[in-house]
Design a protein around this motif. Structure first.
Motif, mmCIF file in Angstrom:
data_model
loop_
_atom_site.group_PDB
_atom_site.id
_atom_site.type_symbol
_atom_site.label_atom_id
_atom_site.label_comp_id
_atom_site.label_asym_id
_atom_site.label_seq_id
_atom_site.Cartn_x
_atom_site.Cartn_y
_atom_site.Cartn_z
ATOM 1 N N ILE A 87 -9.575 15.555 -12.409
ATOM 2 C CA ILE A 87 -8.743 15.384 -12.944
ATOM 3 C C ILE A 87 -7.640 15.770 -13.604
ATOM 4 N N ARG A 88 -6.726 16.319 -13.819
ATOM 5 C CA ARG A 88 -5.881 17.582 -14.229
ATOM 6 C C ARG A 88 -5.225 16.614 -15.551
ATOM 7 N N TRP A 89 -4.685 17.382 -16.613
ATOM 8 C CA TRP A 89 -3.830 16.251 -17.468
ATOM 9 C C TRP A 89 -3.326 18.338 -18.603
ATOM 10 N N ARG A 90 -2.130 17.827 -19.235
ATOM 11 C CA ARG A 90 -1.684 18.243 -19.973
ATOM 12 C C ARG A 90 -0.553 17.163 -20.674
ATOM 13 N N THR A 91 -0.169 17.654 -22.698
ATOM 14 C CA THR A 91 0.898 16.672 -23.280
ATOM 15 C C THR A 91 2.123 17.974 -23.452
ATOM 16 N N LYS A 92 2.820 16.258 -24.360
ATOM 17 C CA LYS A 92 3.916 17.223 -24.989
ATOM 18 C C LYS A 92 3.643 16.619 -25.998
ATOM 19 N N LEU A 150 -1.254 14.568 -10.108
ATOM 20 C CA LEU A 150 -1.807 13.490 -8.533
ATOM 21 C C LEU A 150 -2.684 14.494 -7.330
ATOM 22 N N THR A 151 -3.608 14.044 -7.093
ATOM 23 C CA THR A 151 -3.811 15.037 -5.595
ATOM 24 C C THR A 151 -4.519 13.555 -4.510
ATOM 25 N N ALA A 152 -4.796 13.699 -3.622
ATOM 26 C CA ALA A 152 -4.895 12.831 -1.945
ATOM 27 C C ALA A 152 -6.768 12.948 -2.889
ATOM 28 N N ASP A 153 -7.280 13.515 -4.349
ATOM 29 C CA ASP A 153 -8.798 12.902 -3.879
ATOM 30 C C ASP A 153 -8.597 12.263 -5.231
ATOM 31 N N VAL A 201 -6.471 7.404 -10.401
ATOM 32 C CA VAL A 201 -5.502 7.172 -11.771
ATOM 33 C C VAL A 201 -4.763 6.358 -11.597
ATOM 34 N N ILE A 202 -4.054 5.802 -10.092
ATOM 35 C CA ILE A 202 -2.557 4.936 -10.553
ATOM 36 C C ILE A 202 -3.352 3.885 -10.917
ATOM 37 N N ASN A 203 -4.966 2.999 -10.746
ATOM 38 C CA ASN A 203 -5.318 1.903 -10.609
ATOM 39 C C ASN A 203 -5.833 2.076 -12.339
ATOM 40 N N THR A 204 -6.843 3.195 -12.240
ATOM 41 C CA THR A 204 -6.536 3.250 -13.972
ATOM 42 C C THR A 204 -5.838 2.877 -15.084
ATOM 43 N N LEU A 205 -4.363 3.468 -14.592
ATOM 44 C CA LEU A 205 -3.806 2.840 -15.622
ATOM 45 C C LEU A 205 -2.956 2.075 -15.511
ATOM 46 N N LYS A 206 -2.667 1.158 -14.343
ATOM 47 C CA LYS A 206 -2.044 -0.296 -13.877
ATOM 48 C C LYS A 206 -2.793 -1.307 -14.876
ATOM 49 N N VAL A 218 0.486 0.693 -18.875
ATOM 50 C CA VAL A 218 0.998 1.381 -19.681
ATOM 51 C C VAL A 218 2.251 1.545 -19.618
ATOM 52 N N LEU A 219 3.344 1.984 -20.345
ATOM 53 C CA LEU A 219 4.688 2.618 -19.533
ATOM 54 C C LEU A 219 4.140 3.924 -19.696
ATOM 55 N N GLY A 220 4.955 4.051 -17.948
ATOM 56 C CA GLY A 220 4.879 5.728 -17.134
ATOM 57 C C GLY A 220 5.901 5.335 -15.770
ATOM 58 N N ASP A 221 6.121 6.991 -15.476
ATOM 59 C CA ASP A 221 6.559 7.002 -14.411
ATOM 60 C C ASP A 221 5.708 7.827 -13.212
ATOM 61 N N VAL A 222 5.741 7.360 -12.084
ATOM 62 C CA VAL A 222 4.898 8.271 -10.971
ATOM 63 C C VAL A 222 5.678 8.660 -10.299
ATOM 64 N N ASN A 223 5.788 9.979 -9.555
ATOM 65 C CA ASN A 223 6.187 11.135 -8.976
ATOM 66 C C ASN A 223 4.992 11.301 -7.957
ATOM 67 N N ASP A 224 5.615 12.165 -6.761
ATOM 68 C CA ASP A 224 4.470 12.494 -5.935
ATOM 69 C C ASP A 224 3.394 13.102 -6.223
ATOM 70 N N ASP A 225 3.412 13.993 -6.984
ATOM 71 C CA ASP A 225 2.566 14.743 -7.725
ATOM 72 C C ASP A 225 2.350 14.548 -8.438
ATOM 73 N N VAL A 226 2.589 13.681 -9.728
ATOM 74 C CA VAL A 226 2.107 13.239 -11.024
ATOM 75 C C VAL A 226 2.375 12.049 -11.430
ATOM 76 N N VAL A 227 1.884 11.714 -12.521
ATOM 77 C CA VAL A 227 1.775 10.565 -13.526
ATOM 78 C C VAL A 227 2.623 10.283 -14.967
ATOM 79 N N THR A 228 3.071 10.756 -15.577
ATOM 80 C CA THR A 228 3.761 10.954 -16.431
ATOM 81 C C THR A 228 3.702 9.238 -17.378
ATOM 82 N N VAL A 229 3.079 9.596 -19.112
ATOM 83 C CA VAL A 229 2.883 8.517 -19.585
ATOM 84 C C VAL A 229 3.588 8.125 -20.758
ATOM 85 N N TYR A 230 4.197 7.468 -21.384
ATOM 86 C CA TYR A 230 5.456 7.731 -22.551
ATOM 87 C C TYR A 230 4.187 7.306 -23.890
ATOM 88 N N GLY A 231 4.422 8.149 -24.272
ATOM 89 C CA GLY A 231 4.267 7.762 -26.063
ATOM 90 C C GLY A 231 4.835 6.741 -26.905
#
Length: 102
Positions: free
Chosen positions: A25-30, A64-67, A72-77, A81-94
């Motif tokens: 599960i790959r991640w990055r932050t801003k 987000l990947t097929a695997d 990821v989505i169920n864990t964040l639910k 947390v506040l965020g957006d889900v797109n086709d290949d990435v979920v963004t969690v906002y601080g």
């Protein structure tokens, strides 16, 4: 977002990383101050085990990947947390409040 929520995210994905045959599960932050966007990273110890300034995270993105997508989505639910889900990435906002909960 408070430190408890960031820690819950870290603990959930770090625990998954330690399990045998778990998907990467790959991640990055801003950074909110410098606007620096980190490179994608698949090691959750880099996210939470180092001394971390949680208050400097503008957002966390998780690839987000097929695997890993459902996990990821169920864990964040569960963490709620506040965020957006797109086709290949979920963004969690601080700090952003004008988005819905995942």
């Amino acid at each position: 977002m408070n430190n408890t929520k960031w820690n819950e995210i870290f603990q959930s994905f770090y625990k998954n990383e330690c399990e045998e045959a778990s998907p990467i599960i790959r991640w990055r932050t801003k950074d909110i101050e410098t606007h620096y966007l980190t490179q994608w990273d698949g090691t959750w110890t880099h996210f939470g085990c180092e001394p971390r300034a949680w208050d400097k995270i503008d957002y966390l993105q998780i690839e987000l990947t097929a695997d890993n997508g459902d996990f990821v989505i169920n864990t964040l639910k569960k963490i709620h947390v506040l965020g957006d889900v797109n086709d290949d990435v979920v963004t969690v906002y601080g700090y952003r409040q004008d988005v819905d909960y995942i």
